[in-house]
Design an enzyme around this catalytic site. Structure first.
Site, PDB file in Angstrom:
ATOM      1  N   ASP A 175      14.190  -9.477   0.372  1.00  6.35           N
ATOM      2  CA  ASP A 175      14.296  -8.682   1.595  1.00  6.35           C
ATOM      3  C   ASP A 175      13.635  -7.321   1.397  1.00  6.35           C
ATOM      4  O   ASP A 175      13.523  -6.819   0.280  1.00  6.35           O
ATOM      5  CB  ASP A 175      15.765  -8.467   1.967  1.00  6.35           C
ATOM      6  CG  ASP A 175      16.502  -9.757   2.236  1.00  6.35           C
ATOM      7  OD1 ASP A 175      15.857 -10.721   2.692  1.00  6.35           O
ATOM      8  OD2 ASP A 175      17.720  -9.812   1.987  1.00  6.35           O
ATOM      9  N   ASP A 198      11.207 -12.624   2.598  1.00 14.22           N
ATOM     10  CA  ASP A 198      12.414 -13.062   3.303  1.00 14.22           C
ATOM     11  C   ASP A 198      12.651 -12.126   4.484  1.00 14.22           C
ATOM     12  O   ASP A 198      11.756 -11.933   5.300  1.00 14.22           O
ATOM     13  CB  ASP A 198      13.597 -13.102   2.340  1.00 14.22           C
ATOM     14  CG  ASP A 198      14.746 -13.956   2.853  1.00 14.22           C
ATOM     15  OD1 ASP A 198      14.669 -14.444   3.998  1.00 14.22           O
ATOM     16  OD2 ASP A 198      15.732 -14.137   2.118  1.00 14.22           O
ATOM     17  N   ASP A 202      18.055  -7.264   6.848  1.00 14.18           N
ATOM     18  CA  ASP A 202      19.201  -8.161   6.944  1.00 14.18           C
ATOM     19  C   ASP A 202      20.487  -7.350   6.863  1.00 14.18           C
ATOM     20  O   ASP A 202      20.632  -6.488   5.974  1.00 14.18           O
ATOM     21  CB  ASP A 202      19.184  -9.197   5.819  1.00 14.18           C
ATOM     22  CG  ASP A 202      18.158 -10.293   6.037  1.00 14.18           C
ATOM     23  OD1 ASP A 202      17.434 -10.238   7.056  1.00 14.18           O
ATOM     24  OD2 ASP A 202      18.070 -11.192   5.184  1.00 14.18           O
ATOM     25  N   ARG A 255      13.778 -14.059  14.840  1.00 12.51           N
ATOM     26  CA  ARG A 255      14.961 -13.278  14.460  1.00 12.51           C
ATOM     27  C   ARG A 255      14.802 -11.813  14.860  1.00 12.51           C
ATOM     28  O   ARG A 255      14.620 -10.940  14.019  1.00 12.51           O
ATOM     29  CB  ARG A 255      15.241 -13.384  12.959  1.00 12.51           C
ATOM     30  CG  ARG A 255      15.502 -14.792  12.482  1.00 12.51           C
ATOM     31  CD  ARG A 255      15.881 -14.819  11.013  1.00 12.51           C
ATOM     32  NE  ARG A 255      16.145 -16.177  10.554  1.00 12.51           N
ATOM     33  CZ  ARG A 255      16.479 -16.494   9.305  1.00 12.51           C
ATOM     34  NH1 ARG A 255      16.572 -15.554   8.397  1.00 12.51           N
ATOM     35  NH2 ARG A 255      16.702 -17.756   8.977  1.00 12.51           N
TER      36      ARG A 255
END
Length: 362
Positions: A175, A198, A202, A255
């Site tokens: 991330d 990734d 997050d 997302r």
């Protein structure tokens, strides 16, 4: 759905001035002044969660709320101001206890090592780039304690009160920013995210009271994850209060965000351009989608996505050349229950966000 012409983005910035050293000194002074003003604004309004500012430089949203023993988000205000130009300096400063304002100058490579390139940030930190070329490359920042599924309530030592602004993140092996394990009061603002392996940002495992604002996401797949999987309910239910506003999803894929379980999520005044899908609300998450502009987005908003259905309320959005309408279901608590804000009209969002989001704008 309303069909309107897409505003033409502003021209690219002019080349950097030749007198780079003088500009860098000026930018350092400006960054210090910004942090001082930001701390003053936090002290004035954190106790009520009141509006600080809607302009491009102000903190708005859940990061301003007085909760969990933290009066808004002030970062490293009140602590020493230091400058990092090397990897060693940066990793040292972000791990120190107590408040620090950490100014990042130039490009810093984050090593992979045994942590897959993720590096822990301690509480009470402001990390702010100087000028328009501050960058963290090859790794990412972890905000939070080590993962422990047996912890289902905020621990006393949860990581908190962190501000990250004006940094370009790219090439992370995991991330770019990961917020986890009940971390709270985080402001992620005016950054640029691209080419990570990734997630870009997050937020998961009971984290709370976060604002993600005025960032540009591009050349990236899995952009914003909110709650990590369908078994996360014991940690996430009643938490994950997050505001996403004035972000530019510039042909990033998916997302934006993808949400599970979250109590209240506020997605407003974001510019979506050429994405596979915008927002997904699942597992009874409550998402308000307000005054956003969607251009060429296959699915702007979904509740029938994967797993249990979520809740989604939409108002004031504009959809242009989108293949589907925004799916709605149920009711969502009004964000004004927690904080004040003044949304821009959706028609103005492409011009406003294109001009204001990303690095070098504060």
């Amino acid at each position: 759905m309303t069909s309107r012409p897409v505003p033409i983005p502003p021209p690219k910035a002019a080349p950097r001035p030749l007198r780079r050293a003088l500009r860098a000194l000026a930018a350092l002074a400006a960054a210090a002044a910004l942090v001082t003003a930001q701390a003053a604004a936090g002290a004035a309004s954190a106790g009520t969660g009141a509006l600080r500012a809607d302009p491009v430089d102000g903190m708005v949203g859940f990061a301003t709320v007085n909760a969990l023993g933290q009066n808004g988000t002030t970062g490293g205000a009140g602590g020493p101001t230091v400058t990092a130009t090397t990897t060693a300096q940066f990793l040292d400063y972000i791990s120190r206890p107590g408040p620090y304002v950490i100014r990042v100058v130039g490009s810093i490579t984050l090593p992979t090592g045994s942590s897959d390139g993720m590096h822990n940030v301690a509480s009470d930190k402001t990390i702010i780039g100087v000028g328009d070329d501050a960058a963290l490359v090859g790794g990412g920042l972890n905000i939070g304690l080590p993962v422990d599924d047996d912890i289902t309530a905020p621990p006393a030592n949860a990581v908190h009160n962190i501000i990250i602004r004006n940094i370009s993140f790219s090439g992370a092996t995991d991330d770019m920013i990961n917020v986890q394990m009940f971390s709270h009061h985080i402001w992620i603002d005016h950054n640029d995210f691209s080419n990570g392996d990734d997630g870009a940002v997050d937020i998961k495992r009971g984290s709370d009271f976060v604002t993600v604002s005025w960032n540009r996401f591009h050349d990236h797949d899995k952009t914003l994850l909110l709650s990590h999987d369908e078994d996360a309910g014991p940690q996430d239910i009643g938490r994950l209060h997050v505001t996403y506003h004035h972000n530019y999803f510039d042909a990033s894929d998916q997302r934006h965000p993808r949400v599970r379980f979250a109590d209240v999520v506020h997605v407003y005044n974001n510019y979506y351009r050429d994405n596979s899908y915008g927002i997904a609300s699942t597992y009874d998450a409550g998402v308000l989608v307000e005054n956003n502009y969607f251009y060429s987005v296959n699915n702007p908003g979904r509740v029938n996505f994967s797993g249990d259905l979520g809740r989604l309320v939409e108002r004031g959005n504009i959809l242009v050349d989108c293949n589907h309408a925004i799916e709605t279901r149920g009711t969502v608590t009004e964000p004004r229950t927690y904080y004040s804000y003044s949304p821009d009209p959706a028609a103005d969002v492409p011009a406003i966000v294109s001009a204001g989001a990303g690095v070098g704008r504060i």
